[in-house]
Design a protein around this motif. Structure first.
Motif, mmCIF file in Angstrom:
data_model
loop_
_atom_site.group_PDB
_atom_site.id
_atom_site.type_symbol
_atom_site.label_atom_id
_atom_site.label_comp_id
_atom_site.label_asym_id
_atom_site.label_seq_id
_atom_site.Cartn_x
_atom_site.Cartn_y
_atom_site.Cartn_z
ATOM 1 N N PHE A 61 0.817 -1.346 0.134
ATOM 2 C CA PHE A 61 0.039 0.051 -0.187
ATOM 3 C C PHE A 61 1.037 1.179 -0.035
ATOM 4 C CE2 PHE A 61 -2.706 -3.000 2.310
ATOM 5 C CZ PHE A 61 -3.885 -2.890 1.574
ATOM 6 N N SER A 62 2.293 1.200 -0.014
ATOM 7 C CA SER A 62 3.178 2.298 0.385
ATOM 8 C C SER A 62 2.904 3.396 -0.654
ATOM 9 C CB SER A 62 4.367 1.787 0.466
ATOM 10 O OG SER A 62 5.054 1.258 -0.664
ATOM 11 N N LEU A 63 3.612 4.440 -0.292
ATOM 12 C CA LEU A 63 3.465 5.638 -1.470
ATOM 13 C C LEU A 63 4.256 5.334 -2.361
ATOM 14 C CD1 LEU A 63 2.430 8.404 -1.761
ATOM 15 C CD2 LEU A 63 4.432 9.165 -0.590
ATOM 16 N N SER A 64 5.725 4.642 -2.174
ATOM 17 C CA SER A 64 6.380 4.380 -3.356
ATOM 18 C C SER A 64 5.999 3.428 -4.371
ATOM 19 C CB SER A 64 7.873 3.983 -2.837
ATOM 20 O OG SER A 64 7.599 2.830 -1.939
ATOM 21 N N GLN A 65 5.155 2.471 -3.734
ATOM 22 C CA GLN A 65 4.443 1.523 -4.683
ATOM 23 C C GLN A 65 3.658 2.155 -5.548
ATOM 24 O OE1 GLN A 65 5.393 -1.948 -4.949
ATOM 25 N NE2 GLN A 65 3.891 -1.465 -6.905
ATOM 26 N N SER A 66 2.828 3.108 -5.033
ATOM 27 C CA SER A 66 1.599 3.749 -5.892
ATOM 28 C C SER A 66 2.468 4.810 -7.000
ATOM 29 C CB SER A 66 0.997 4.836 -5.063
ATOM 30 O OG SER A 66 0.324 4.276 -4.003
ATOM 31 N N ALA A 67 3.702 5.426 -6.506
ATOM 32 C CA ALA A 67 4.336 6.058 -7.251
ATOM 33 C C ALA A 67 4.950 5.289 -8.601
ATOM 34 C CB ALA A 67 5.499 6.737 -6.654
ATOM 35 N N LEU A 68 5.449 4.120 -8.202
ATOM 36 C CA LEU A 68 5.966 3.045 -9.299
ATOM 37 C C LEU A 68 5.116 2.712 -10.182
ATOM 38 C CD1 LEU A 68 8.379 0.657 -7.404
ATOM 39 C CD2 LEU A 68 8.616 1.907 -9.549
ATOM 40 N N THR A 69 3.595 2.415 -9.716
ATOM 41 C CA THR A 69 2.651 2.276 -10.810
ATOM 42 C C THR A 69 2.431 3.295 -11.579
ATOM 43 O OG1 THR A 69 1.566 1.041 -8.942
ATOM 44 C CG2 THR A 69 0.182 0.895 -10.663
ATOM 45 N N ILE A 70 2.378 4.316 -11.195
ATOM 46 C CA ILE A 70 1.910 5.630 -12.055
ATOM 47 C C ILE A 70 3.148 5.684 -12.934
ATOM 48 C CG2 ILE A 70 1.890 8.250 -11.968
ATOM 49 C CD1 ILE A 70 -0.482 7.178 -10.743
ATOM 50 N N ILE A 71 4.326 5.449 -12.543
ATOM 51 C CA ILE A 71 5.691 5.650 -13.388
ATOM 52 C C ILE A 71 5.539 4.773 -14.702
ATOM 53 C CG2 ILE A 71 8.001 5.679 -13.704
ATOM 54 C CD1 ILE A 71 8.226 6.794 -10.786
ATOM 55 N N TRP A 72 5.085 3.501 -14.226
ATOM 56 C CA TRP A 72 5.031 2.367 -15.131
ATOM 57 C C TRP A 72 4.019 2.933 -16.453
ATOM 58 C CZ3 TRP A 72 3.748 -1.754 -10.928
ATOM 59 C CH2 TRP A 72 5.091 -1.736 -10.301
ATOM 60 N N VAL A 73 3.074 3.459 -15.991
ATOM 61 C CA VAL A 73 2.194 3.855 -17.060
ATOM 62 C C VAL A 73 2.473 5.080 -17.828
ATOM 63 C CG1 VAL A 73 -0.520 4.499 -17.394
ATOM 64 C CG2 VAL A 73 -0.006 2.683 -15.956
ATOM 65 N N ILE A 74 2.974 5.877 -16.954
ATOM 66 C CA ILE A 74 3.654 7.053 -17.696
ATOM 67 C C ILE A 74 4.658 6.897 -18.906
ATOM 68 C CG2 ILE A 74 4.849 9.202 -17.450
ATOM 69 C CD1 ILE A 74 2.377 9.723 -16.214
ATOM 70 N N VAL A 75 5.383 5.909 -18.507
ATOM 71 C CA VAL A 75 6.561 5.686 -19.133
ATOM 72 C C VAL A 75 6.102 4.829 -20.483
ATOM 73 C CG1 VAL A 75 8.578 4.310 -19.365
ATOM 74 C CG2 VAL A 75 8.353 5.819 -17.533
ATOM 75 N N GLY A 76 5.354 3.962 -20.057
ATOM 76 C CA GLY A 76 4.589 3.002 -21.104
ATOM 77 C C GLY A 76 3.783 3.712 -22.263
ATOM 78 N N GLY A 77 3.074 4.569 -21.587
ATOM 79 C CA GLY A 77 2.146 5.448 -22.415
ATOM 80 C C GLY A 77 0.750 5.049 -22.018
ATOM 81 N N ARG A 78 -0.033 6.238 -21.929
ATOM 82 C CA ARG A 78 -1.371 6.237 -21.481
ATOM 83 C C ARG A 78 -2.130 5.886 -23.125
ATOM 84 N NH1 ARG A 78 -1.394 11.584 -18.732
ATOM 85 N NH2 ARG A 78 0.854 11.376 -19.459
ATOM 86 N N GLY A 79 -3.167 5.169 -22.959
ATOM 87 C CA GLY A 79 -3.761 4.798 -24.128
ATOM 88 C C GLY A 79 -3.433 3.437 -24.987
ATOM 89 N N THR A 80 -2.183 2.892 -24.283
ATOM 90 C CA THR A 80 -1.833 1.444 -24.953
ATOM 91 C C THR A 80 -1.983 0.350 -23.585
ATOM 92 O OG1 THR A 80 0.488 1.510 -24.300
ATOM 93 C CG2 THR A 80 -0.017 2.664 -26.139
ATOM 94 N N LEU A 81 -2.078 -0.645 -23.883
ATOM 95 C CA LEU A 81 -2.212 -1.790 -22.944
ATOM 96 C C LEU A 81 -0.535 -2.475 -23.013
ATOM 97 C CD1 LEU A 81 -5.231 -3.426 -23.834
ATOM 98 C CD2 LEU A 81 -4.748 -1.961 -21.736
ATOM 99 N N ILE A 82 0.003 -2.636 -23.959
ATOM 100 C CA ILE A 82 1.316 -3.477 -23.964
ATOM 101 C C ILE A 82 2.368 -2.378 -23.335
ATOM 102 C CG2 ILE A 82 2.069 -2.712 -26.316
ATOM 103 C CD1 ILE A 82 2.363 -5.855 -24.520
ATOM 104 N N GLY A 83 2.147 -1.044 -23.563
ATOM 105 C CA GLY A 83 3.153 -0.133 -22.983
ATOM 106 C C GLY A 83 3.408 -0.314 -21.561
ATOM 107 N N PRO A 84 2.540 -0.253 -20.692
ATOM 108 C CA PRO A 84 2.777 -0.290 -19.214
ATOM 109 C C PRO A 84 3.212 -1.687 -19.040
ATOM 110 C CG PRO A 84 0.653 0.899 -19.692
ATOM 111 C CD PRO A 84 1.001 0.292 -21.002
ATOM 112 N N ILE A 85 2.910 -2.584 -19.649
ATOM 113 C CA ILE A 85 3.324 -4.025 -19.247
ATOM 114 C C ILE A 85 4.906 -3.971 -19.303
ATOM 115 C CG2 ILE A 85 3.245 -6.530 -19.699
ATOM 116 C CD1 ILE A 85 0.216 -6.203 -20.423
#
Lengths: 289, 353
Positions: free
Chosen positions: B250-274
């Motif tokens: 539940f930690s703040l850093s885990q939340s931050a990481l999740t956001i970073i994965w999606v930002i880096v992979g790209g919003r509007g794609t599914l394979i990018g964040p994976i």
């Protein structure tokens, strides 16, 4: 009687604590509609300023009341110029960028000072006795400082020229800009002032909580809830939300323990938002500051 | 036509992933396979946020709340039931139910997106501090101690119906990978359905969608709940991979990481964040192994850098660039053809004269 008195004092301290940690965030949010996710780290930097300064022989009071707000305020201005300025009008990106800043600050402080600190400052001002109960004198001092801080922010907004320009920008930034106000400079100054208030709060709380690079996450949940429940009005919002949430938290915590107290605070905030999505000041005290 | 083409892309990715799954245990070390199971859990979490944020436009900063609830629900249920099949279902249901209740308050209260981001994050943080305080022996659900700061043990997955037949780590890896592929195809299918397209319309312009008589609150609640269910499933595989669940989910850093994965992979794609999850997981592990550069520092710089410089994320930027190139090439060749035709025409008239 003594029990009631000391309980009331404890609740008032809880309210003051909530207002103190939220005020810096509220100033930035009220002015720019920006939620600063690095708010916790601003508090943390204030705490570190106090620890580093006192380790180098600076008087504790000077470190807490002058150095901490000064250092964090300057840091806030730098952040605004380098980062936030490019993202005005893009609220989501601002949120993300300040979150990045938060991680960056934690990383930097951990690299410099290590993941834990060896020095802790003990709270000054001894204890105050109420009948058979004792209360920390420092907590009373914090209540006083919070009240003084709220009055100071009110006076600045209401009585000074800067406050007038800031209120104008807050109400209608396009109109203010058309009338010759440099809104970019107003934003810079308010962001700096908000950061300075956060720094002061962090410095004042350092003797109670100690300092750690990740201490920010202890504060931010409560600060976010308070500011969002409060709504746009800086002072009226922070005060009413702190009184309501701090009061409920204090009473529930007294009855059941601190864990449930925090959950009660969150539940109350979520129900409040269902009823008043724009915060307390979105419905009541609309014209207030 | 376009839809069939797009979905073909998802199927190709799924087939490639399935091939990788089959050969992975023979080419990778045993330890890597166990680690991969954790990362698959995290990838499912990233996928859930890619759906909720990238397609639903819902700024959920606390997706880890559902992830962590799924993990804890699985650990508690599996300890009590003594089997994993029902526990996985319970984990998904708990996460979805929690999201449905929370979503009711925020969507039907018409809370704006920035507020929503902060509220979801706050919920995750409150869960974090709540679960950390459950260290005493009095905090137990059935036979499962919550264990406070140290967390609680998560039993391994067993074959359905037989509580004693624990799966080997390789088999758990197969199950996790299969889940990831299925969820990926499910998400790819959902965003192509009527429901998914309405969600995308709401992301693009909520007022317009509402004027077209769609109940935007209900659609948002729907995709939010679906995302939470997927995140809960991710939590199951994560805690099975670690064989423990601690409050850090539940930690703040885990939340931050999740956001970073999606930002880096790209919003509007599914394979990018994976893909970003796998890449950044190995980056952070490598950073954690050395001393002179702090992990948070690097993550902060990555997040700020992407927001300022690559706001669309890697995969959309690449596809945009490729599309732009193709368009330029097409228009250039068309221009060349026109020029040739024109010069031929002039040559023809000259010859006639």
């Amino acid at each position: 009687m003594d029990l009631v008195l000391s309980l009331i004092l404890q609740i008032i301290y809880g309210i003051a604590n909530l207002a103190l940690i939220s005020l810096g965030l509220a100033i930035i949010f009220g002015m720019m509609r920006v939620i600063n996710l690095a708010h916790g780290e601003f508090l943390m930097l204030g705490g570190y300023t106090v620890v580093v300064a006192t380790n180098n022989g600076v008087n504790l009071w000077v470190a807490m009341l002058i150095l901490a707000p000064l250092v964090v305020g300057v840091f806030g201005v730098i952040v605004e110029r380098l980062l936030i300025r490019w993202l005005y009008g893009r609220m989501v990106d601002t949120l993300l960028a300040t979150w990045g800043l938060s991680l960056l600050c934690i990383g930097l402080v951990t690299s410099i000072f290590g993941a834990s600190t060896t020095t802790t400052i003990s709270p000054p001002l001894g204890v105050v006795t109420i009948g058979e109960y004792t209360s920390s004198g420092y907590e009373l001092f914090l209540i006083g400082v919070t009240v003084a801080l709220l009055i100071a922010v009110y006076a600045t907004l209401k009585l000074t020229k800067l406050g007038l320009l800031a209120r104008g920008t807050m109400q209608n930034s396009d109109m203010a800009a058309a009338l010759g106000v440099s809104t970019s400079r107003i934003y810079m100054i308010t962001f700096g002032l908000g950061a300075a208030v956060s720094g002061l709060a962090g410095g004042l709380l350092a003797p109670i909580t100690g300092v750690l690079p990740t201490i920010g996450s202890v504060y931010i949940a409560k600060a976010f809830i308070t500011v969002i429940s409060g709504g746009m009005a800086i002072l009226a919002g922070t005060t009413t939300a702190s009184i309501l949430l701090g009061g409920v938290n204090g009473i529930v915590a007294f009855l059941t323990g601190p864990t449930i107290g925090e959950v009660a605070l969150l539940l109350l905030a979520i129900i409040l938002l269902r009823l008043m999505p724009r915060g307390i000041t979105g419905r009541f005290f609309k014209k207030s500051l | 036509m376009k839809i069939a083409q797009d979905f073909r892309g998802s199927v190709i990715v799924a087939i490639l992933a399935a091939l990788f799954t089959l050969i992975a245990p023979s080419i990778l070390e045993f330890f890597t396979i166990i680690t991969l199971t954790q990362v698959i859990g995290l990838a499912i979490l990233a996928l859930s946020l890619a759906l909720v944020w990238g397609y639903g436009g819902i700024l959920c900063f606390g997706q880890t709340a559902f992830f962590g609830l799924g993990a804890y629900a699985y650990a508690v249920a599996a300890t009590n039931i003594g089997g994993s099949t029902g526990a996985i279902l319970i984990a998904i249901l708990v996460a979805a139910a929690f999201a449905a209740i929370l979503g009711y308050f925020v969507f039907y209260g018409r809370v704006s997106d920035v507020y929503l981001a902060v509220i979801t994050l706050t919920v995750a943080l409150i869960l974090y501090s709540l679960i950390r305080r459950t260290s005493g022996p009095e905090y137990k659900i059935g036979n499962a101690l919550l264990g406070g700061f140290n967390g609680t043990g998560a039993p391994p997955i067993n074959s359905p119906g037989d509580g004693a037949a624990m799966l080997f780590p390789e088999h758990t890896f197969y199950v996790a990978m299969a889940a990831l592929i299925l969820v990926y195809l499910l998400c790819g299918w959902v965003v192509k359905t009527h429901f998914g397209r309405v969600c995308i319309a709401i992301r693009e312009n909520e007022t317009r969608a509402e004027l077209l008589a769609y109940d935007t609150r209900l659609y948002k609640l729907g995709i939010f709940t679906l995302g939470a269910a997927i995140a809960g499933l991710g939590g199951v595989f994560f805690c099975v991979g670690v064989s423990r669940v601690t409050p850090d989910v539940f930690s703040l850093s885990q939340s931050a990481l999740t956001i970073i994965w999606v930002i880096v992979g790209g919003r509007g794609t599914l394979i990018g964040p994976i893909l970003a999850t796998f890449a950044l997981y190995y980056l952070t592990s490598a950073l954690g192994a050395q001393q002179w550069l702090n992990t948070n520092l690097v993550l902060g710089v990555i997040l700020i850098g992407f927001v300022l410089l690559v706001p669309k994320g890697v995969i959309p930027s690449i596809t945009d660039w490729a599309d732009g190139r193709r368009e330029r090439r097409v228009s250039r060749s068309r221009e060349r053809r026109m020029r040739v035709r024109r010069s031929r025409a002039t040559a023809g008239t000259e010859a006639a004269e």
